[in-house]
Design a protein around this motif. Structure first.
Motif, mmCIF file in Angstrom:
data_model
loop_
_atom_site.group_PDB
_atom_site.id
_atom_site.type_symbol
_atom_site.label_atom_id
_atom_site.label_comp_id
_atom_site.label_asym_id
_atom_site.label_seq_id
_atom_site.Cartn_x
_atom_site.Cartn_y
_atom_site.Cartn_z
ATOM 1 N N SER A 1 4.520 -9.700 -11.696
ATOM 2 C CA SER A 1 5.433 -10.448 -10.864
ATOM 3 C C SER A 1 6.816 -9.658 -10.651
ATOM 4 C CB SER A 1 5.942 -11.853 -11.398
ATOM 5 O OG SER A 1 5.975 -11.799 -12.635
ATOM 6 N N LEU A 2 6.645 -8.133 -11.037
ATOM 7 C CA LEU A 2 7.640 -7.170 -10.655
ATOM 8 C C LEU A 2 7.902 -7.139 -9.078
ATOM 9 C CD1 LEU A 2 9.286 -4.933 -11.823
ATOM 10 C CD2 LEU A 2 7.365 -3.319 -10.979
ATOM 11 N N PHE B 1 -2.460 0.400 -8.712
ATOM 12 C CA PHE B 1 -3.368 -0.618 -8.194
ATOM 13 C C PHE B 1 -3.704 -1.681 -9.355
ATOM 14 C CE2 PHE B 1 -4.340 2.858 -5.347
ATOM 15 C CZ PHE B 1 -4.544 2.170 -4.095
ATOM 16 N N TRP B 2 -3.324 -1.264 -10.596
ATOM 17 C CA TRP B 2 -3.283 -2.275 -11.546
ATOM 18 C C TRP B 2 -2.421 -3.390 -11.219
ATOM 19 C CZ3 TRP B 2 -0.550 -2.314 -16.733
ATOM 20 C CH2 TRP B 2 -1.063 -3.333 -17.499
ATOM 21 N N ILE B 3 -1.146 -3.095 -11.128
ATOM 22 C CA ILE B 3 -0.056 -4.168 -10.583
ATOM 23 C C ILE B 3 -0.183 -4.768 -9.570
ATOM 24 C CG2 ILE B 3 2.536 -4.310 -10.216
ATOM 25 C CD1 ILE B 3 3.160 -2.088 -12.312
ATOM 26 N N GLY B 4 -0.663 -3.823 -8.380
ATOM 27 C CA GLY B 4 -0.906 -4.425 -7.033
ATOM 28 C C GLY B 4 -1.974 -5.416 -6.913
ATOM 29 N N ILE B 5 -3.055 -4.986 -7.773
ATOM 30 C CA ILE B 5 -4.239 -6.125 -7.329
ATOM 31 C C ILE B 5 -3.859 -7.054 -8.381
ATOM 32 C CG2 ILE B 5 -6.587 -6.216 -7.960
ATOM 33 C CD1 ILE B 5 -6.715 -3.207 -6.961
ATOM 34 N N ILE C 1 0.954 -1.225 -0.020
ATOM 35 C CA ILE C 1 -0.025 0.066 0.121
ATOM 36 C C ILE C 1 0.845 1.158 0.061
ATOM 37 C CG2 ILE C 1 -1.565 1.387 1.330
ATOM 38 C CD1 ILE C 1 -2.664 -1.355 2.391
ATOM 39 N N PHE C 2 1.977 1.229 0.738
ATOM 40 C CA PHE C 2 2.881 2.262 0.780
ATOM 41 C C PHE C 2 3.443 2.403 -0.436
ATOM 42 C CE2 PHE C 2 5.037 5.113 3.796
ATOM 43 C CZ PHE C 2 4.098 5.281 4.551
ATOM 44 N N GLY C 3 4.001 1.484 -1.037
ATOM 45 C CA GLY C 3 4.574 1.501 -2.484
ATOM 46 C C GLY C 3 3.340 1.885 -3.581
ATOM 47 N N MET C 4 2.282 1.485 -3.321
ATOM 48 C CA MET C 4 1.380 1.778 -4.552
ATOM 49 C C MET C 4 1.030 3.335 -4.243
ATOM 50 S SD MET C 4 -1.834 -1.107 -4.304
ATOM 51 C CE MET C 4 -1.515 -2.742 -4.109
ATOM 52 N N VAL C 5 0.697 3.814 -3.116
ATOM 53 C CA VAL C 5 0.347 5.238 -3.085
ATOM 54 C C VAL C 5 1.433 6.217 -2.970
ATOM 55 C CG1 VAL C 5 -1.098 6.671 -1.677
ATOM 56 C CG2 VAL C 5 -1.845 4.521 -2.049
ATOM 57 N N GLY C 6 2.774 5.977 -2.271
ATOM 58 C CA GLY C 6 3.811 6.530 -1.871
ATOM 59 C C GLY C 6 4.347 6.829 -3.246
ATOM 60 N N SER D 1 -1.060 -8.346 -9.344
ATOM 61 C CA SER D 1 -0.016 -9.630 -8.659
ATOM 62 C C SER D 1 -0.706 -10.244 -7.769
ATOM 63 C CB SER D 1 1.050 -8.767 -8.309
ATOM 64 O OG SER D 1 0.858 -8.185 -7.050
ATOM 65 N N PHE D 2 -1.640 -9.495 -6.922
ATOM 66 C CA PHE D 2 -2.220 -10.234 -5.855
ATOM 67 C C PHE D 2 -3.067 -11.318 -6.376
ATOM 68 C CE2 PHE D 2 -5.969 -10.492 -3.053
ATOM 69 C CZ PHE D 2 -5.443 -10.912 -1.890
ATOM 70 N N VAL D 3 -3.917 -11.137 -7.346
ATOM 71 C CA VAL D 3 -4.635 -11.934 -8.051
ATOM 72 C C VAL D 3 -4.021 -13.145 -8.623
ATOM 73 C CG1 VAL D 3 -6.471 -12.311 -9.864
ATOM 74 C CG2 VAL D 3 -6.592 -10.450 -8.395
ATOM 75 N N MET D 4 -2.772 -12.816 -9.428
ATOM 76 C CA MET D 4 -2.124 -13.764 -9.862
ATOM 77 C C MET D 4 -1.596 -15.008 -9.087
ATOM 78 S SD MET D 4 1.114 -13.521 -12.545
ATOM 79 C CE MET D 4 2.362 -13.225 -11.307
ATOM 80 N N ARG D 5 -1.376 -14.423 -7.814
ATOM 81 C CA ARG D 5 -0.658 -15.167 -6.808
ATOM 82 C C ARG D 5 -1.685 -16.095 -6.147
ATOM 83 N NH1 ARG D 5 2.224 -10.953 -4.421
ATOM 84 N NH2 ARG D 5 0.800 -10.407 -2.680
ATOM 85 N N MET D 6 -2.841 -15.688 -6.097
ATOM 86 C CA MET D 6 -3.970 -16.403 -5.583
ATOM 87 C C MET D 6 -4.390 -17.555 -6.263
ATOM 88 S SD MET D 6 -4.881 -15.018 -2.542
ATOM 89 C CE MET D 6 -6.462 -15.810 -2.331
#
Length: 640
Positions: free
Chosen positions: A507-508, A453-457, A415-420, A459-464
């Protein structure tokens, strides 16, 4: 979880833990009833700009050395080895750049919130966008920070989960609301000391039980936990020298350069020099903290070897592993587990107290004051205290929401990276590129956030979806952590096919998020600015652009540099002139003597003074300026 894992606190431990909370609250109350008694916003939010270098630097350190890091770093080193230590290389640039680029700009503009800068540089819209983004980021982050240690503590010691969360949240809200930034900074100093003490105690006792530091090192080398320099340039690798040493710089800049919680610390310093010094003092402290985290991980490895408490099923997540280890080491030493838990909660307290204070500042200065320019000082102070209190309660609500989320370090960092990242990009766009305009800034920020958010979400979905064959770029957020660790160990041995296309983007490594997103903002912002008509040099508020190109292209003749629009000086080598233009910009325009440096035409002056009867105008943009700052600025000028 078997009864094996539950180890209980003794009375002494509870007493030590309670002492920490009492001492923190005491410091807050002391500043509430001493000194200026927190009667002005200047004192409540900026500590009267009277802090010296040491407390500021320890406070800077404590703010982002949260419980998340105390729990995260050792388990990271235990699982993956000391590669994480190379994050220390990023601290050089990550602290030098704020010290010599961001601090001078913010300090000399005499802003109260970092986002005020965005208005001086672009316009009000950009300022509001920046503010809202920051509030969103901090509110989510503080929930995670408050909940994480309480959860781990509850799992390992049976310490009441919501008891711990409420105790921390309320104590913290109390001293932040009553004592203002002074209390926050001094409690941070106290909590930093407790943090060092707690971690040191664990390392010393743990190492002696494992047979001394030499033995710990030998076991770590045998278990191939001591990582060499991994110069693999692949950005998909989770931790390499480049990911940590270069990607980390952007993470550090987002934290130490433009985050309101930190900028507020710099601005509370007595002089600009003290602010820069505090940045330098943070550097060795940061390194010590990092080393302590890594050593703790190695001591853990020396104790457990490859069969971690996680595999044995004593604990369920990595966050709990460190606490389990601490309770295990201190089994027969009453009082010491309490010390470590105090250390953990110090980390959390220092982070959320800073969050409350900076959120109150931003909300007041950026969202409320512009609409009520005539607000009295007493009212503004009362309101800022009310805001600090409100954010305290919001934080407790967020902790509840965090309890519905999964593993913690990654979530908070992401979250910090996403918004920061996008916020860092926005400030860089304004500070280094004179021709960026406000449309470019807003579009760039939105593009950066969308990308984040595109990358964050994604990668999350891909991991799931890939849970069976887990991806090693980041620990999974949910699911069985044990299988995760095992598959990671297995999969690092067997080579995985390299992801392609969008998957590669997902997967960055999470350390690159900040860099990637801030670059997106700058690139998009510049393209849009050039398409919509770039800013002219004469339209810029003086002092809002750092002449970085001018310094880099020093070999070009003056006229080319002028064409490139990179000669705007910071315009204050001479300290006497230093802050005048801006202080004048913020003074009441009817009675203010305009500085000679700003050639303001007669008609503009008369036009201003007509309007000034109803509002204070900033000469450049004509936007209302908060009245509370006037007195402060006059005082500062006489001080200069």
């Amino acid at each position: 979880m078997g009864e094996v894992a539950q180890m209980h606190f003794s009375t002494v431990d509870y007493v030590i833990f309670a002492l920490l909370l009492v001492a923190s609250a005491g410091i807050g109350l002391f500043y509430a009833f001493s000194g200026g008694r927190q009667r002005t916003t200047q004192e409540f939010l900026l500590a009267d700009r009277s802090m010296s270098c040491l407390p500021v630097s320890l406070s800077l350190l404590a703010t982002f050395q949260s419980a998340v890091a105390i729990l995260g770093a050792p388990s990271e080193v235990y699982t993956y080895g000391t590669q994480y230590w190379f994050l220390g290389c990023s601290y050089f640039l990550g602290l030098l750049i704020p010290a010599h680029v961001f601090i001078p700009v913010f300090y000399r503009l005499r802003v109260s919130s970092a986002y005020e800068y965005l208005e001086l540089r672009f316009n009000k819209t950009v300022r509001i966008c920046g503010t809202v983004t920051f509030i969103f980021q901090m509110v989510i982050y503080m929930g995670v920070v408050l909940y994480a240690p309480a959860l781990a503590l509850n799992a390992v010691t049976g310490f009441d989960l919501w008891g711990a969360v409420l105790a921390m949240g309320l104590v913290c809200t109390l001293y932040t609301t009553l004592g203002g930034l002074k209390a926050v900074i001094w409690t941070d100093v106290f909590q930093t000391v407790v943090m060092f003490a707690g971690q040191l105690a664990v390392i010393v006792v743990g190492a002696s039980q494992a047979g001394g530091m030499g033995e710990v090192w030998r076991k770590a080398v045998n278990g191939s936990r001591i990582a060499g320099l991994d110069l693999n340039p692949d950005p998909l690798e989770r931790h390499t020298f480049w990911t940590l040493g270069v990607g980390g710089v952007f993470l550090m800049l987002a934290l130490y350069g433009v985050n309101q919680a930190q900028v507020q610390r710099y601005l509370s310093s007595r002089t600009e020099k003290e602010a820069v010094m505090s940045c330098y003092v943070v550097f060795p402290c940061q390194q010590i903290v990092l080393c302590l985290g890594c050593l703790m991980g190695l001591v853990m490895f020396a104790r457990y070897g490859e069969d971690s408490p996680l595999d044995k099923g004593h604990v369920k997540t990595k966050d709990q592993m460190v606490l389990y280890f601490v309770m295990d080491v201190f089994r027969d030493l009453p009082g010491l587990p309490g010390l470590f838990v105090a250390c953990l909660f110090s980390g959390a307290l220092s982070t959320i107290s800073s969050a409350f204070n900076s959120l109150a500042t931003v909300t007041l200065e950026d969202l409320i004051k512009p609409h009520f320019p005539a607000m009295t000082e007493a009212k503004a102070t009362l309101l800022s205290k009310g805001l600090a209190l409100a954010y305290g309660l919001v934080c407790l609500a967020m902790a509840y929401i965090a309890s519905l989320m999964g593993s913690v370090l990654q979530a908070a960092f992401s979250i910090f990276g996403m918004v920061g990242g996008p916020l860092l990009g926005l400030f860089c766009l304004g500070m280094f590129f004179p021709w960026a305009n406000s449309i470019g800034a807003v579009v760039g920020l939105i593009a950066g956030l969308v990308m984040a958010f595109w990358i964050g979400i994604g990668s999350f979905v891909m991991r799931m979806s890939a849970s069976p064959s887990l991806n090693t770029t980041a620990p999974p957020l949910f699911g069985n952590m044990t299988t995760a660790v095992m598959t990671t160990l297995v999969s690092s041995a067997t080579t995985k096919p390299r992801p392609t296309g969008v998957e590669a983007l997902y997967s960055l490594s999470y350390m690159w998020y900040s860099a990637h997103n801030s670059t997106t903002v700058v690139v998009v912002g510049l393209i849009v600015s050039l398409l919509t008509g770039p800013m002219k040099e004469k339209d810029l508020t003086p002092g809002t652009v750092y002449p970085v190109l001018g310094k880099l292209l020093f070999f070009l003749p003056e006229r080319y540099r002028e064409k490139l629009c990179c000669v705007t000086p910071l315009a204050y080598k001479d300290k006497a002139i230093s802050t005048q233009p801006y202080q004048m910009a913020k003074k009441e325009s009817n009675g203010a003597a305009y500085p000679k440096e700003e050639a303001i035409t007669e008609d503009k002056e008369t036009e201003e003074s007509d309007r000034a009867k109803t509002e204070e105008g900033d000469e450049e943009t004509g936007t209302p300026m908060p009245s509370c700052q006037l007195t402060a600025h006059t005082v500062q000028e006489t001080a200069l």
